[in-house]
Design an enzyme around this catalytic site. Structure first.
Site, PDB file in Angstrom:
ATOM      1  N   GLU A  77       5.983  13.793  -1.567  1.00 48.93           N
ATOM      2  CA  GLU A  77       4.618  13.429  -0.884  1.00 48.93           C
ATOM      3  C   GLU A  77       4.953  13.627   0.817  1.00 48.93           C
ATOM      4  O   GLU A  77       5.681  13.057   1.472  1.00 48.93           O
ATOM      5  CB  GLU A  77       4.465  11.666  -1.098  1.00 48.93           C
ATOM      6  N   SER A 105       5.294   3.168  -0.678  1.00 44.61           N
ATOM      7  CA  SER A 105       6.084   4.339  -1.258  1.00 44.61           C
ATOM      8  C   SER A 105       6.676   4.091  -2.578  1.00 44.61           C
ATOM      9  O   SER A 105       7.004   3.150  -2.865  1.00 44.61           O
ATOM     10  CB  SER A 105       7.137   4.840  -0.267  1.00 44.61           C
ATOM     11  N   GLU A 161       4.158  -3.662   9.610  1.00 41.13           N
ATOM     12  CA  GLU A 161       4.529  -3.946  11.074  1.00 41.13           C
ATOM     13  C   GLU A 161       3.676  -2.840  11.922  1.00 41.13           C
ATOM     14  O   GLU A 161       3.642  -3.345  13.225  1.00 41.13           O
ATOM     15  CB  GLU A 161       5.751  -4.193  11.256  1.00 41.13           C
ATOM     16  N   CYS A 185      -2.759   7.461  -0.742  1.00 41.94           N
ATOM     17  CA  CYS A 185      -2.244   8.017  -2.090  1.00 41.94           C
ATOM     18  C   CYS A 185      -3.231   8.719  -2.821  1.00 41.94           C
ATOM     19  O   CYS A 185      -2.636   9.058  -3.902  1.00 41.94           O
ATOM     20  CB  CYS A 185      -1.521   6.752  -2.844  1.00 41.94           C
TER      21      CYS A 185
END
Length: 487
Positions: A378, A229, A179, A284
């Site tokens: 992360e 994630s 979104e 990533c």
């Protein structure tokens, strides 16, 4: 500039359509903080419409010969090339990365499409006379309606990880965008329609958590791919597979770069800096932890010098949102409280003329210990944590103790030490003197451990097995061949 793009509607059966909910969310450009569009918040009923369109289109599309299906992607590749400037500018505006990074994303989308047009040569099946008069053959069959749930960090590339291969192999697709960046996906759909993709083969549904859950639950969706994630990847994988769907869910990472004393200082400093700051660290495959083995201060000093040349608003883009900026800066502050040393501090950065943009400068944190949050979690920003180790064996223990497994790289001039790392690092993608070891097509993208849930990889040859099912056919026509145990 406010609401420049208007409403980002769902794309179903070849046209933009209103949602059943009439709910909308603002889309901000992270470059300036300004609202540039509104995106639809869809319901389960909106997904039902999209799946119905995809299910109907599958009847014809799956029966179209693959040699004909890939012609769409030949034309799509040309359209990507012709629209490079517009597509890149759109990515920059909605995602915040630099224009060069946005162009690179389209270049990668072109390469992914080039691989898809080669699929007729890779899926031709096999045939063999397995016994006298008995023939076995195989062919790849499409699954049906499939879904691809994509993240914010690559508005064009990650959708093109799945769209060309899945559709060229005969499936029809529901794409669920982030979104935060819905505009690039709608442009992709427009270009594919121009390229001749039949209506209903690709459908785009915008929304939040409710749509992701509905995709995992929908009885007419056969397979789900997810990129995001690790926390959400686990949930998607468990929910989709509990509903007896195929699922490949790619999660986060904490990629370690091992720097040995014999590494080339200039090349290492340049590569590590580019890896930690490229796309503002929002990928990533970014370097987020560096394990400095032995005497490497001379390399770290060059890294700091190199990173000072990375300037927000010039050759470093913004992070995606205000919340992301606050979260990233919170990690830096916590590391400082925990006793780490900030060699280069990117907090509280403002770009002149874009004071409301979401910028974090390159940040290098030294003397980090493995238990600190900046070493374990992360961060998804232009931040690298340096962990000191006395030996390569100790460095490998630090690398392999991390629960993720996307990438690991080693910087050294020793072939033997490089081979040791390649053989022993617990990661799916390994680099030697390369900061971002992303394979080029036809080699596939995919990590290990908590960076991937499911079997296979999302791109390249490995993706063929995920997006198809194998049909095996055994035939015998001549009764005079006799009978044996096989027939």
């Amino acid at each position: 500039m406010s609401n420049k793009y208007g409403k980002a509607k769902n794309y179903i059966n070849g046209r933009l359509v209103e949602t059943m909910t009439d709910r909308w969310m603002p889309v901000e450009s992270p470059l300036t903080g300004e609202v540039i569009a509104e995106v639809a918040v869809s319901s389960k009923e909106d997904l039902d419409k999209a799946v119905s369109a995809a299910k109907e289109a599958f009847k014809t599309w799956s029966k179209t010969p693959i040699k004909d299906r890939v012609q769409v992607f030949f034309r799509y590749k040309t359209l990507l090339e012709q629209n490079m400037a517009e597509l890149s500018a759109l990515i920059q505006e909605e995602n915040g990365k630099t224009l060069d990074e946005a162009r690179a994303e389209i270049e990668k989308s072109i390469e992914l499409t080039e691989f898809a047009v080669s699929l007729p040569q890779l899926t031709q099946g096999e045939i063999l006379e397995v016994s006298k008069g008995v023939e076995c053959r195989t062919e790849h069959s499409a699954l049906g309606v499939v879904a691809s749930i994509v993240p914010f960090n690559f508005p064009s590339m990650v959708p093109n990880w799945t769209i060309p291969n899945a559709i060229a192999l005969g499936n029809t697709m529901i794409l669920k965008t982030s979104e935060l960046v819905p505009l690039s996906a709608l442009k992709i759909a427009d270009l594919l329609k121009q390229a001749g993709l039949p209506d209903g083969v690709l459908n785009i549904v915008h929304g939040e958590k409710e749509i992701v859950e509905a995709i995992c639950d929908h009885p007419d969706i056969e397979a789900v791919s997810f990129v995001g994630s690790t926390k959400v990847a686990k949930i998607v994988y468990q929910r989709a597979t509990s509903n007896l769907k195929r699922c490949l869910a790619l999660g986060g990472a904490k990629n370690h770069l091992l720097v040995l004393p014999d590494a080339n200082p200039e090349m290492t400093a340049a590569n590590v800096t580019a890896s930690m700051s490229g796309c503002a660290g929002q990928r990533c495959m970014a370097a987020s932890a560096m394990v400095a083995v032995g005497q490497t201060d001379h390399i770290i000093e060059k890294m700091v010098q190199e990173a000072r040349n990375v300037v927000p608003g010039k050759n470093l883009g913004s992070v995606i949102s205000k919340a992301a900026k606050e979260r990233i800066e919170g990690y830096i502050t916590q590391a400082e409280k925990d006793g780490a040393k900030i060699l280069l501090d990117g907090r509280n950065y403002q770009v002149e003329g874009k004071e409301n943009g979401y910028y974090v400068g390159p940040t290098i944190i030294d003397f980090v210990t493995p238990e600190m949050s900046v070493a374990r979690e992360e961060i998804f920003g232009p931040v690298i944590s340096i962990i000191r180790s006395r030996s390569l064996e100790e460095a490998m223990k630090i690398e392999n103790a991390n629960p993720y497994g996307n990438a690991a790289s080693v910087f050294t001039q020793s072939g033997g030490l490089a081979r040791y790392v390649m053989e022993n690092a617990s990661a799916g993608m390994i680099g030697v003197n390369i900061g971002v070891p992303v394979p080029r097509e036809p080699f596939s993208f995919g990590g290990w451990n908590e960076s991937r849930f499911g079997v296979g990889d999302i791109t390249g040859k490995s993706s063929i097995e995920f997006w198809t099912k194998l049909k095996k056919m055994t035939t015998k026509w001549n009764p005079e061949a006799g009978i044996n145990w096989m027939s």
